[in-house]
Scaffold this motif. Structure first.
Motif: not given
Length: 100
Positions: A46-47, A71-74, A79-82
């Motif tokens: 998913x990531x 920031x999203x990659x970190x 954290x969970x995907x959402x």
């Protein structure tokens, strides 16, 4: 607006293909011995898909999007995907508002 039959058939075919791949994955996974290495590989999917979706935007646009992608990659590592997606959207919104 008119309904083109070829467009409708293409949408239906894509729907069937998507449902088939999801259901077959769920049905076939029970026959695979899940050791720690395989579990780690499956949890990384998913990531990786998220990065594949947002990376082109980050590289084709400005600094706000590139920093939001980072920031999203970190966030996706912790954290969970959402929640990761929320972090990315909030980051790009704040950076755009700040003028970046």
């Amino acid at each position: 607006m008119t309904l083109d039959i070829n467009t409708l058939l293409a949408i239906l075919a894509m729907t069937v293909a998507t449902v088939f791949t999801r259901i077959s994955g769920l049905a076939l996974i029970r026959y695979i011995d899940m050791d720690e290495r395989r579990r780690t590989a499956i949890e990384a999917i998913p990531p990786a898909v998220l990065m594949a979706v947002i990376a082109p935007t980050a590289f084709a646009t400005g600094w706000a999007e590139a920093l939001a992608c980072a920031a999203t990659a970190v966030a996706a590592r912790h954290l969970p995907m959402l929640a990761s997606i929320v972090v990315g959207v909030a980051t790009v919104a704040l950076l755009r508002a700040a003028g970046l």
